[in-house]
Design a protein around this motif. Structure first.
Motif, PDB file in Angstrom:
ATOM      1  N   ASP A   1     -24.734  -6.343  10.038  1.00 45.19           N
ATOM      2  CA  ASP A   1     -24.366  -5.057  10.633  1.00 45.19           C
ATOM      3  C   ASP A   1     -25.492  -4.581  11.543  1.00 45.19           C
ATOM      4  OD1 ASP A   1     -26.338  -3.967   8.975  1.00 45.19           O
ATOM      5  OD2 ASP A   1     -25.097  -2.267   8.375  1.00 45.19           O
TER       6      ASP A   1
ATOM      7  N   ILE B   1     -12.647  -7.004   9.610  1.00 47.67           N
ATOM      8  CA  ILE B   1     -13.406  -7.284  10.829  1.00 47.67           C
ATOM      9  C   ILE B   1     -14.024  -8.674  10.760  1.00 47.67           C
ATOM     10  CG2 ILE B   1     -15.384  -6.585  12.233  1.00 47.67           C
ATOM     11  CD1 ILE B   1     -14.985  -3.754  11.039  1.00 47.67           C
TER      12      ILE B   1
ATOM     13  N   LEU C   1     -23.464  -7.077  14.539  1.00 45.51           N
ATOM     14  CA  LEU C   1     -22.367  -6.187  14.887  1.00 45.51           C
ATOM     15  C   LEU C   1     -22.853  -4.755  15.086  1.00 45.51           C
ATOM     16  CD1 LEU C   1     -19.556  -7.400  12.431  1.00 45.51           C
ATOM     17  CD2 LEU C   1     -20.198  -8.292  14.679  1.00 45.51           C
ATOM     18  N   THR C   2     -21.996  -3.962  15.710  1.00 46.98           N
ATOM     19  CA  THR C   2     -22.272  -2.533  15.871  1.00 46.98           C
ATOM     20  C   THR C   2     -21.895  -1.749  14.618  1.00 46.98           C
ATOM     21  OG1 THR C   2     -20.072  -2.157  16.800  1.00 46.98           O
ATOM     22  CG2 THR C   2     -21.834  -2.698  18.344  1.00 46.98           C
ATOM     23  N   ILE C   3     -21.237  -2.413  13.683  1.00 46.19           N
ATOM     24  CA  ILE C   3     -20.752  -1.774  12.458  1.00 46.19           C
ATOM     25  C   ILE C   3     -21.915  -1.257  11.605  1.00 46.19           C
ATOM     26  CG2 ILE C   3     -19.568  -2.243  10.271  1.00 46.19           C
ATOM     27  CD1 ILE C   3     -17.704  -1.980  12.613  1.00 46.19           C
TER      28      ILE C   3
ATOM     29  N   GLN D   1     -18.846   2.066   7.002  1.00 44.77           N
ATOM     30  CA  GLN D   1     -17.644   1.270   6.781  1.00 44.77           C
ATOM     31  C   GLN D   1     -17.190   1.384   5.325  1.00 44.77           C
ATOM     32  OE1 GLN D   1     -15.956  -0.549   9.105  1.00 44.77           O
ATOM     33  NE2 GLN D   1     -14.460  -1.436   7.708  1.00 44.77           N
TER      34      GLN D   1
ATOM     35  N   GLU E   1     -19.363   1.851  21.104  1.00 43.83           N
ATOM     36  CA  GLU E   1     -19.587   0.904  20.010  1.00 43.83           C
ATOM     37  C   GLU E   1     -18.765   1.297  18.791  1.00 43.83           C
ATOM     38  OE1 GLU E   1     -23.764   0.886  19.320  1.00 43.83           O
ATOM     39  OE2 GLU E   1     -24.169  -0.547  20.929  1.00 43.83           O
ATOM     40  N   VAL E   2     -18.182   0.278  18.136  1.00 48.11           N
ATOM     41  CA  VAL E   2     -17.394   0.515  16.933  1.00 48.11           C
ATOM     42  C   VAL E   2     -18.348   0.635  15.750  1.00 48.11           C
ATOM     43  CG1 VAL E   2     -15.595  -0.371  15.406  1.00 48.11           C
ATOM     44  CG2 VAL E   2     -15.446  -0.769  17.875  1.00 48.11           C
TER      45      VAL E   2
ATOM     46  N   MET F   1     -14.327   0.373  11.379  1.00 49.74           N
ATOM     47  CA  MET F   1     -12.932   0.045  11.703  1.00 49.74           C
ATOM     48  C   MET F   1     -12.301  -0.424  10.402  1.00 49.74           C
ATOM     49  SD  MET F   1     -11.456  -2.892  14.262  1.00 49.74           S
ATOM     50  CE  MET F   1     -11.999  -2.088  15.768  1.00 49.74           C
TER      51      MET F   1
ATOM     52  N   ILE G   1     -11.915  -5.608  22.998  1.00 49.53           N
ATOM     53  CA  ILE G   1     -12.755  -5.790  21.811  1.00 49.53           C
ATOM     54  C   ILE G   1     -12.873  -7.275  21.483  1.00 49.53           C
ATOM     55  CG2 ILE G   1     -10.855  -5.634  20.152  1.00 49.53           C
ATOM     56  CD1 ILE G   1     -14.212  -3.886  19.706  1.00 49.53           C
TER      57      ILE G   1
ATOM     58  N   ARG H   1     -16.921  -2.005  21.945  1.00 44.98           N
ATOM     59  CA  ARG H   1     -17.618  -3.243  21.615  1.00 44.98           C
ATOM     60  C   ARG H   1     -17.946  -3.256  20.126  1.00 44.98           C
ATOM     61  NH1 ARG H   1     -15.674  -5.144  25.188  1.00 44.98           N
ATOM     62  NH2 ARG H   1     -16.522  -5.964  27.136  1.00 44.98           N
ATOM     63  N   ILE H   2     -17.879  -4.456  19.532  1.00 45.36           N
ATOM     64  CA  ILE H   2     -18.203  -4.593  18.114  1.00 45.36           C
ATOM     65  C   ILE H   2     -19.330  -5.582  17.886  1.00 45.36           C
ATOM     66  CG2 ILE H   2     -16.644  -6.499  17.469  1.00 45.36           C
ATOM     67  CD1 ILE H   2     -15.794  -4.619  15.081  1.00 45.36           C
TER      68      ILE H   2
END
Length: 645
Positions: A72, A217, A275-277, A282, A312-313, A316, A438, A492-493
């Protein structure tokens, strides 16, 4: 010696000479054949025989490349690869060799042939049963010693190695069986040493330490290491490395021949994907959605959180996500899924889409938040009659009131000012009917009829969020464009890709589209604060009243979209998608949150409270973000007049 004796002697000598010549000729012929055969073998067959000999001696060794990690935005692991072993065997060959071993041992012990034949099958069976019983004990014993025994009794039972399964495989009429997968390398080596015929084959295990969190994801890999779902599939070529290879000759007994190692190519590990997560966010969003689904008795729930400026996501999520560490068949039978519904399952957004109509009307200079409109209870457009959700006579709603109260009629009055062609242009600018770009598989573009195919009633539906379909990510992207001063940034992710050498692989910059001016974006976002207004008299209350956060300005829109009744082909009066999209804080946008509840029967809060709305879910997620980021409170803001009195 008389003449007769002389003739006999000469005759014998002649016979001897002829025999000698015949023998010599025979030897010469044989020698010629041998030399010719040898020459043929050396010249004609030599290269092929040499290749066959090399093939028999040569062993090609593969050095598996390690699959890259997925982490992440803070570097927390979402997926990584751990080395393990698979215990394999050739059942047919194993039983043959065990039989030979037992026969030899009984022969050494002095048993007769008859006794050997009578006992050998039983002895082989004893060995197979010992293997089937002891291998699980060795594996489970190692788990207990290492502290890896699962606390969840059900999952532990699911993962337990079955002696019966192993025995069935040892009895199989096949040349290759996998007895147990995912075995610790040290344990596998011990098993292979203790039991004849068992091999410890290299195996990589893909680990998902967060279980179902983010699994929609991240996705999953197959047993052979190929990406199957999610980012594991779409970024498979990036995550997968290149296996190394080398060749070495071995003797008849399997020993390496020194000096024969050649053609060595080192393995190249896969790249790591960041990732941008935010895994903490989350986790919170998934838990909140599951609770909202249970409380509201909805079929499903989805949410997307974007950074308001970068696109940025940050999260999700959808409900019913599979835990890759559990029993997959059981979970799939229960309705859980690997699908990422937030990008793959579009639906009609309902009134949450009215923000496009609002932004277009303001951008074109056709209205302002304070303008008063005379709004009737219904409107006829090309033979289609559209009503508001509540019965009223002609009412003096302001533009802010039209959207704060979610008047279908007032929205369509503004849409008529905009016109069909110009409205279609704004739908295109906001990305409706297009994929967002995405970096995930199976993204749906939604559904938007091309303007040339619009019928008389199409323009009576689109401005109020019906007659087209969006994904939850598209919904969030629309609000992100306005939160970002009117510029839409492709979501973006993937934050960055880091190669096995530690070098960052540059990513293509996200595409940016100017949708409306900064002034229009600020005006629209500010006006949609009216949705959260709460008036004791009810006159200036918005549809999300009671869902504000004390000390903070919020902006957003509720939505209720009728689903199509499959039996009648008409809109249902009892089945709805309930949506909400909003911006927090409204005065200094940081986050965009979009939420969808599929057919909720009551409110999403505990006990079914909160009304048939997704606004409480937006409030919970926004409040968590504001508290976690310690965002300063918003300055006081004057409420809007929604209905002129």
């Amino acid at each position: 010696m008389n003449n007769s004796s002389t003739r006999v002697a000469e005759s014998q000598k002649a016979v001897t000479r002829r025999r000698s010549r015949l023998i010599a000729a025979a030897f010469l012929a044989a020698a010629t054949l041998l030399v010719g055969r040898l020459a043929w073998v050396q010249i004609a067959w030599g290269p092929e025989l040499q290749q066959q000999a090399e093939a028999q001696r040569a062993r090609v060794y593969v050095e598996p490349a390690r699959r890259g990690d997925i982490v992440d935005r803070a570097g927390n692991q979402l997926a990584y690869t751990m080395q393990a072993r698979s215990l394999t065997v050739s059942p047919v060959l194993l039983r043959k060799e065990l039989r030979e071993q037992q026969e030899l041992q009984m022969s050494v012990d002095g048993l007769s042939r008859e006794a050997i034949d009578a006992q050998v099958d039983a002895r082989v069976e004893d060995v197979l049963r010992t293997m089937a019983n002891e291998i699980p004990k060795m594996i489970e014993g190692a788990h207990a010693v290492n502290g890896a025994q699962d606390e969840d009794g059900e999952k532990a039972r699911e993962n337990r190695v079955s002696s019966k399964d192993i025995l069935d495989k040892l009895h199989a009429d096949s040349n290759y069986e996998v007895l147990v997968r995912n075995v610790d390398p040290d344990v596998a080596a011990e098993v292979a040493k203790d039991f004849h015929g068992v091999a410890a084959d290299h195996q990589d295990i893909r680990q998902y330490p967060n279980g179902a969190v983010g699994e929609n994801i991240v996705g999953k890999v197959s047993m052979d290491g190929q990406g199957q779902f999610g980012l594991e599939a779409s970024s498979d070529s990036v995550l997968t490395g290149i296996n190394g290879r080398s060749t070495e000759d071995v003797s008849a007994d399997g020993q390496s021949i020194p000096g024969t190692l050649r053609d060595a190519v080192p393995a190249v590990d896969g790249s790591h994907v960041k990732l941008t997560i935010d895994v903490d966010l989350q986790t919170f969003v998934q838990r909140t959605l599951e609770q909202a689904k249970a409380n509201s008795l909805a079929k499903d729930a989805e949410a997307v959180v974007l950074d308001a400026h970068t696109g940025e996501v940050l999260a999700m999520a959808n409900t019913g996500t599979v835990d890759p560490n559990g029993n997959l068949e059981k979970q799939l039978a229960q309705g859980r899924s690997f699908d990422n519904y937030a990008i793959s399952h579009p639906y009609e957004p309902g009134s949450v889409a009215k923000i496009i109509t609002a932004a277009a009307a303001i951008e074109e200079g056709l209205t302002n938040p304070q303008e008063v409109h005379q709004v009737p209870g219904s409107i006829d457009m090309a033979g289609v009659t559209v009503k508001d959700a509540w019965v009223h006579d002609v009412a003096p709603y302001t533009t802010a009131g039209i959207f704060g109260k979610s008047s279908n009629v007032g929205t369509l009055q503004l849409a008529q000012r905009i016109g069909e062609e110009k409205f279609a242009e704004y739908l295109d600018r906001f990305g409706i009917g297009q994929t967002t770009g995405i970096e995930l598989p199976n993204e749906s573009p939604g559904l938007l009829p091309v303007v040339e195919q619009w019928s008389g009633g199409t323009f009576a539906n689109l401005p109020i969020g019906q007659g087209m379909s969006w994904t939850t990510l598209q919904m969030a992207s629309v609000y992100q464009a306005l939160a970002n001063g009117g510029e839409r940034v492709e979501p973006r992710i993937i934050s960055e890709v880091v190669g096995p050498d530690g070098q960052e692989v540059p990513a293509e910059p996200a595409k940016r589209t100017r949708v409306v001016s900064e002034e229009t974006a600020r005006t629209t976002v500010d006006m949609f604060r009216s949705t959260f207004q709460q008036d004791p008299m009810g006159v200036n209350s918005g549809t999300a009243q009671g869902n504000g956060i004390e000390g903070y300005q919020l902006s957003g829109k509720t939505g209720t979209a009728q689903k199509v009744n499959l039996e009648t082909g008409a809109y249902s009066q009892s089945q709805f998608w309930i949506t909400f999209a909003g911006i927090a804080p409204a005065d200094d946008p940081r986050f965009v949150v979009a939420v969808m509840l599929d057919e909720p029967q009551r409110g999403p809060l505990e006990g079914g409270a909160g009304g048939q709305s997704a606004a409480p879910v937006f409030r919970e997620i926004s409040s968590w973000l504001i508290n976690r980021e310690n965002i300063a409170q918003s300055p006081p803001a004057e409420p809007f007049v929604l209905e002129q009195r």
